[in-house]
Design an enzyme around this catalytic site. Sequence first.
Site, PDB file in Angstrom:
ATOM      1  N   GLY A  78       2.634  -4.687   9.050  1.00  0.00           N
ATOM      2  CA  GLY A  78       2.554  -3.245   9.296  1.00  0.00           C
ATOM      3  C   GLY A  78       1.380  -2.560   8.636  1.00  0.00           C
ATOM      4  O   GLY A  78       1.515  -1.455   8.123  1.00  0.00           O
ATOM      5  N   THR A  79       0.228  -3.222   8.680  1.00  0.00           N
ATOM      6  CA  THR A  79      -0.978  -2.546   8.174  1.00  0.00           C
ATOM      7  C   THR A  79      -2.128  -2.745   9.149  1.00  0.00           C
ATOM      8  O   THR A  79      -2.283  -3.832   9.722  1.00  0.00           O
ATOM      9  CB  THR A  79      -1.376  -3.037   6.757  1.00  0.00           C
ATOM     10  OG1 THR A  79      -2.615  -2.419   6.385  1.00  0.00           O
ATOM     11  CG2 THR A  79      -1.523  -4.534   6.643  1.00  0.00           C
ATOM     12  N   SER A  80      -2.934  -1.681   9.302  1.00  0.00           N
ATOM     13  CA  SER A  80      -4.127  -1.795  10.142  1.00  0.00           C
ATOM     14  C   SER A  80      -5.256  -2.477   9.364  1.00  0.00           C
ATOM     15  O   SER A  80      -6.289  -2.812   9.928  1.00  0.00           O
ATOM     16  CB  SER A  80      -4.568  -0.407  10.609  1.00  0.00           C
ATOM     17  OG  SER A  80      -4.802   0.413   9.479  1.00  0.00           O
ATOM     18  N   HIS A 132      -1.355   1.287  -4.375  1.00  0.00           N
ATOM     19  CA  HIS A 132      -1.747   2.700  -4.273  1.00  0.00           C
ATOM     20  C   HIS A 132      -0.820   3.620  -5.062  1.00  0.00           C
ATOM     21  O   HIS A 132      -0.679   4.795  -4.750  1.00  0.00           O
ATOM     22  CB  HIS A 132      -1.802   3.132  -2.797  1.00  0.00           C
ATOM     23  CG  HIS A 132      -2.935   2.493  -2.051  1.00  0.00           C
ATOM     24  ND1 HIS A 132      -2.949   2.331  -0.682  1.00  0.00           N
ATOM     25  CD2 HIS A 132      -4.108   1.964  -2.476  1.00  0.00           C
ATOM     26  CE1 HIS A 132      -4.074   1.735  -0.318  1.00  0.00           C
ATOM     27  NE2 HIS A 132      -4.792   1.494  -1.379  1.00  0.00           N
ATOM     28  N   GLN A 165       0.850  -1.203   0.000  1.00  0.00           N
ATOM     29  CA  GLN A 165       0.000   0.000   0.000  1.00  0.00           C
ATOM     30  C   GLN A 165       0.877   1.241   0.000  1.00  0.00           C
ATOM     31  O   GLN A 165       0.384   2.349  -0.113  1.00  0.00           O
ATOM     32  CB  GLN A 165      -0.863   0.024   1.267  1.00  0.00           C
ATOM     33  CG  GLN A 165      -1.789  -1.160   1.390  1.00  0.00           C
ATOM     34  CD  GLN A 165      -2.405  -1.239   2.772  1.00  0.00           C
ATOM     35  OE1 GLN A 165      -3.266  -0.449   3.126  1.00  0.00           O
ATOM     36  NE2 GLN A 165      -1.988  -2.210   3.560  1.00  0.00           N
ATOM     37  N   ASN A 166       2.185   1.047   0.155  1.00  0.00           N
ATOM     38  CA  ASN A 166       3.087   2.193   0.299  1.00  0.00           C
ATOM     39  C   ASN A 166       3.495   2.747  -1.061  1.00  0.00           C
ATOM     40  O   ASN A 166       3.516   2.032  -2.060  1.00  0.00           O
ATOM     41  CB  ASN A 166       4.322   1.789   1.103  1.00  0.00           C
ATOM     42  CG  ASN A 166       3.948   1.350   2.499  1.00  0.00           C
ATOM     43  OD1 ASN A 166       2.853   1.660   2.966  1.00  0.00           O
ATOM     44  ND2 ASN A 166       4.822   0.622   3.152  1.00  0.00           N
ATOM     45  N   ASP A 175       6.422   4.587  -1.289  1.00  0.00           N
ATOM     46  CA  ASP A 175       7.745   5.128  -0.992  1.00  0.00           C
ATOM     47  C   ASP A 175       8.893   4.450  -1.732  1.00  0.00           C
ATOM     48  O   ASP A 175      10.048   4.833  -1.567  1.00  0.00           O
ATOM     49  CB  ASP A 175       7.990   5.069   0.531  1.00  0.00           C
ATOM     50  CG  ASP A 175       7.798   3.666   1.114  1.00  0.00           C
ATOM     51  OD1 ASP A 175       7.998   2.673   0.389  1.00  0.00           O
ATOM     52  OD2 ASP A 175       7.453   3.572   2.313  1.00  0.00           O
ATOM     53  N   CYS A 186       0.477  22.691 -19.725  1.00  0.00           N
ATOM     54  CA  CYS A 186      -0.835  23.306 -19.963  1.00  0.00           C
ATOM     55  C   CYS A 186      -1.238  24.232 -18.798  1.00  0.00           C
ATOM     56  O   CYS A 186      -2.367  24.721 -18.754  1.00  0.00           O
ATOM     57  CB  CYS A 186      -1.905  22.244 -20.214  1.00  0.00           C
ATOM     58  SG  CYS A 186      -2.448  21.364 -18.733  1.00  0.00           S
ATOM     59  N   CYS A 200      -4.806  17.159 -19.081  1.00  0.00           N
ATOM     60  CA  CYS A 200      -4.343  16.767 -20.420  1.00  0.00           C
ATOM     61  C   CYS A 200      -3.661  15.404 -20.437  1.00  0.00           C
ATOM     62  O   CYS A 200      -3.350  14.877 -21.493  1.00  0.00           O
ATOM     63  CB  CYS A 200      -3.433  17.842 -21.021  1.00  0.00           C
ATOM     64  SG  CYS A 200      -1.774  17.836 -20.308  1.00  0.00           S
TER      65      CYS A 200
HETATM   66  P1  NAD Z   1      -1.916   2.530   9.081  1.00  0.00           P
HETATM   67  O1  NAD Z   1      -1.247   3.774   9.522  1.00  0.00           O
HETATM   68  O2  NAD Z   1      -3.387   2.470   9.089  1.00  0.00           O
HETATM   69  O3  NAD Z   1      -1.437   1.323   9.992  1.00  0.00           O
HETATM   70  C1  NAD Z   1      -0.085   1.104  10.270  1.00  0.00           C
HETATM   71  C2  NAD Z   1       0.030  -0.213  11.009  1.00  0.00           C
HETATM   72  O4  NAD Z   1       1.403  -0.489  11.183  1.00  0.00           O
HETATM   73  C3  NAD Z   1      -0.601  -0.181  12.407  1.00  0.00           C
HETATM   74  O5  NAD Z   1      -1.368  -1.359  12.579  1.00  0.00           O
HETATM   75  C4  NAD Z   1       0.604  -0.141  13.357  1.00  0.00           C
HETATM   76  O6  NAD Z   1       0.354  -0.829  14.568  1.00  0.00           O
HETATM   77  C5  NAD Z   1       1.656  -0.866  12.522  1.00  0.00           C
HETATM   78  N1  NAD Z   1       3.029  -0.467  12.800  1.00  0.00           N
HETATM   79  C6  NAD Z   1       3.524   0.775  13.059  1.00  0.00           C
HETATM   80  N2  NAD Z   1       4.842   0.747  13.226  1.00  0.00           N
HETATM   81  C7  NAD Z   1       5.216  -0.548  13.067  1.00  0.00           C
HETATM   82  C8  NAD Z   1       6.460  -1.237  13.109  1.00  0.00           C
HETATM   83  N3  NAD Z   1       7.609  -0.596  13.345  1.00  0.00           N
HETATM   84  N4  NAD Z   1       6.463  -2.583  12.900  1.00  0.00           N
HETATM   85  C9  NAD Z   1       5.309  -3.254  12.668  1.00  0.00           C
HETATM   86  N5  NAD Z   1       4.101  -2.656  12.622  1.00  0.00           N
HETATM   87  C10 NAD Z   1       4.060  -1.331  12.804  1.00  0.00           C
HETATM   88  O7  NAD Z   1      -1.302   2.160   7.656  1.00  0.00           O
HETATM   89  P2  NAD Z   1      -1.917   1.304   6.447  1.00  0.00           P
HETATM   90  O8  NAD Z   1      -2.689   0.160   6.972  1.00  0.00           O
HETATM   91  O9  NAD Z   1      -0.813   1.077   5.510  1.00  0.00           O
HETATM   92  O10 NAD Z   1      -2.968   2.288   5.769  1.00  0.00           O
HETATM   93  C11 NAD Z   1      -2.598   3.644   5.546  1.00  0.00           C
HETATM   94  C12 NAD Z   1      -2.658   4.140   4.112  1.00  0.00           C
HETATM   95  O11 NAD Z   1      -1.731   5.231   4.054  1.00  0.00           O
HETATM   96  C13 NAD Z   1      -2.201   3.182   3.078  1.00  0.00           C
HETATM   97  O12 NAD Z   1      -3.168   3.239   2.086  1.00  0.00           O
HETATM   98  C14 NAD Z   1      -0.867   3.744   2.525  1.00  0.00           C
HETATM   99  O13 NAD Z   1      -0.987   3.862   1.125  1.00  0.00           O
HETATM  100  C15 NAD Z   1      -0.772   5.155   3.036  1.00  0.00           C
HETATM  101  N6  NAD Z   1       0.547   5.538   3.638  1.00  0.00           N
HETATM  102  C16 NAD Z   1       1.716   5.144   3.033  1.00  0.00           C
HETATM  103  C17 NAD Z   1       2.939   5.480   3.606  1.00  0.00           C
HETATM  104  C18 NAD Z   1       4.220   5.034   2.915  1.00  0.00           C
HETATM  105  O14 NAD Z   1       4.252   4.939   1.693  1.00  0.00           O
HETATM  106  N7  NAD Z   1       5.270   4.734   3.660  1.00  0.00           N
HETATM  107  C19 NAD Z   1       2.976   6.199   4.799  1.00  0.00           C
HETATM  108  C20 NAD Z   1       1.752   6.620   5.386  1.00  0.00           C
HETATM  109  C21 NAD Z   1       0.545   6.270   4.794  1.00  0.00           C
END
Ligand code: NAD
Length: 248
Positions: free
Chosen positions: A186-188, A119, A101-102, A104, A149, A130
């Site tokens: 590392g995703t909620s 994403h 989802q990142n 970066d 443009c 355009c």
């Molecule tokens: P979120 O912020 O909703 O959840 C982050 C999750 O990671 C949480 O459950 C948290 O407990 C966990 N976490 C935090 N630090 C951690 C670590 N060191 N080790 C393991 N787990 C850890 O993020 P999401 O679920 O990815 O959803 C957010 C949206 O925001 C996504 O769609 C993403 O595209 C975008 N986003 C991307 C970036 C990036 O590219 N780095 C940064 C911020 C948001």
Amino acid sequence: MEELIERAGDFIINSRLTLALTGAGISVESGIPDFRSAGGLWSRFDPAEYATIAAFRANPEKVWGMLREMGQVVDQARPNKAHVGLGELEKMGYLHHIITQNIDNLHQEGGSRNVIEYHGNSSTLSCLWCGKRYGTDEKRDEVPPRCECKRILKPDVIFFGEAIPQDALNRSFQLASSARALMVIGTSAVVSPVNTIPSIAKQNGAKIIEINKERTHLTDSMTDIFLEGSAGLIVSDLVAAVKKKGEM
Ligand code: NAD
């Protein structure tokens, strides 16, 4: 924990298709704040106000205020042990695709090749009017960056309210349907539709290994093994366990 890591390693070794679904948490140790933990960028920039396509169309200058800051943070970030560990697992043949989802680019910088960017990616900019596309570097000195443009450009990341790129959507669905193991790191898992991937994989028989420093709504409903802790540490330990088993 050691025993859980061993079991997770067994799932990975015995799986013929293993995926990782990653979120903002995997890049926190690289210095990029996630959305939901306390502090950092997002406590000043409410995603509802800055990360929706409606907000961008209504006031692109304001949204670029946040994008510039986010861009500086992302530019300075380097892959951490979790990104590098997943790159190693791919090279060893134990991880087949990452769905992230990142935006970066840290998985690619950490050595992974098969990365589906659900994403989008922040390295290009497009004109919503355009359609012309530019490299982010080429427009680095323009605040906000403009198309020839004269319209303000948008980074090629998916804002809330925008459609997911069709190719990423289709490939992720197909892979999740046939995966034997899925690491959710590392995703909620609250952002839709990417958060359907764990349930698609689970329904088709995949084992779910969740790595997070906190429990999520998946932990009790579908996770088979929950590895609680920071992604860098846990992924490194898991890679070491898989390596050891692979050599046996
Ligand atoms: P979120 O912020 O909703 O959840 C982050 C999750 O990671 C949480 O459950 C948290 O407990 C966990 N976490 C935090 N630090 C951690 C670590 N060191 N080790 C393991 N787990 C850890 O993020 P999401 O679920 O990815 O959803 C957010 C949206 O925001 C996504 O769609 C993403 O595209 C975008 N986003 C991307 C970036 C990036 O590219 N780095 C940064 C911020 C948001």
